[in-house]
Design an enzyme around this catalytic site. Sequence first.
Site, PDB file in Angstrom:
ATOM      1  N   GLU A 152       0.970  -1.315   0.010  1.00 19.95           N
ATOM      2  CA  GLU A 152      -0.014   0.254  -0.218  1.00 19.95           C
ATOM      3  C   GLU A 152       1.049   1.365   0.148  1.00 19.95           C
ATOM      4  OE1 GLU A 152      -3.121   0.171  -0.589  1.00 19.95           O
ATOM      5  OE2 GLU A 152      -3.286  -2.303  -0.483  1.00 19.95           O
ATOM      6  N   HIS A 155       2.111   2.250  -3.110  1.00 20.24           N
ATOM      7  CA  HIS A 155       0.586   2.188  -4.175  1.00 20.24           C
ATOM      8  C   HIS A 155       1.222   4.595  -3.886  1.00 20.24           C
ATOM      9  CE1 HIS A 155      -1.216  -0.204  -5.775  1.00 20.24           C
ATOM     10  NE2 HIS A 155      -1.979  -0.871  -5.174  1.00 20.24           N
ATOM     11  N   GLU A 234      -1.101  -2.802  -9.776  1.00 16.60           N
ATOM     12  CA  GLU A 234      -1.399  -3.964  -8.663  1.00 16.60           C
ATOM     13  C   GLU A 234       0.082  -4.968  -8.710  1.00 16.60           C
ATOM     14  OE1 GLU A 234      -2.822  -4.272  -6.326  1.00 16.60           O
ATOM     15  OE2 GLU A 234      -4.200  -2.711  -6.657  1.00 16.60           O
TER      16      GLU A 234
END
Length: 329
Positions: A152, A155, A234
Amino acid sequence: MATFYDLAAENRRKSLLLVLIVVAILAAFGASAGIALSGTVDGGIPFALGAFVVGFLLTLGAYFSGDKAVLAAAGAKELDPSAGREERELDNIVSELCLAANMPKPKVYTIDDTALNAFATGRDPEHASIAVTQGLMHALDREEMSGVVAHELSHVRNFDIRYGLLVAALVGSLALLSDLVMRWAFWGGGRQRDNDRNGGGAIQVIFFVLTILLAILAPIAARLVQLAVSRQREYLADASGVELTRNPAGLERALAKLAGDKEVLEVATKATAHMYIINPVKHFEERSAGFLATHPPLVDRINRLRALYAQSFRLTLAPPVLPRLLARS
């Protein structure tokens, strides 16, 4: 072999191109509707500009407040490190990884749900948030949670969170315009073409039909663009997350546990599904591995990790056996 930095640069270029494609579809849609209404090519210009302005305003709103809307929709509550051992451990993991990545610490939220999932949102590393479910906190050990948090944070570092918000806003703009056009067509839009005295009736008929087709196809095309951005990012976040933790086994084991969880995350919707680490709406990989999937299959994600980091074998079995297989590796 391509390095992590090569992959990051390539994905940024592709994502920018995809966003520009969505903007072009938005402008073309507005122009077609304008020509269908006015009967002249010049009449399409104001509508194209209007469509662009609508998309710009929605994108601006998403840029500055989209993350708050996403967190509110998920029922996320800010983490309280004093609430218990798992909360303290999660807060420590985020702090340690942010220190290692030399990035600001995002706000950390928890979602009161037993499903295993997590997501990141925000417009940049200085205005970012990550959220994890209570179920994920209970199910993962420290190494596995570090892998998920690193994913995360990647990201955030790669500005995927910004692209996710912007593309979602543009897709929403197209959906809004499509709905308006379909309502206009249903209530007799374009009837004035029968009374046109300047020979523009044929143009109106052609662009009326074209606009209806675009109203049907444009949201689908924009959705495909959104999914393409999501799937590629992803893969990149998996790779860059391992680069941050230096421990591919943690993320691999976490993905295996996520594959075995069949619970649907109740607070998730199709509009926010692309933001989560795995698809929160459809968990059965064999049903969600098509071109309309928001996420690549978990088997492929683990295979790519092992190929990127020269692991000894590749997985070819279905997700339910992943935990058993990884336990023996």
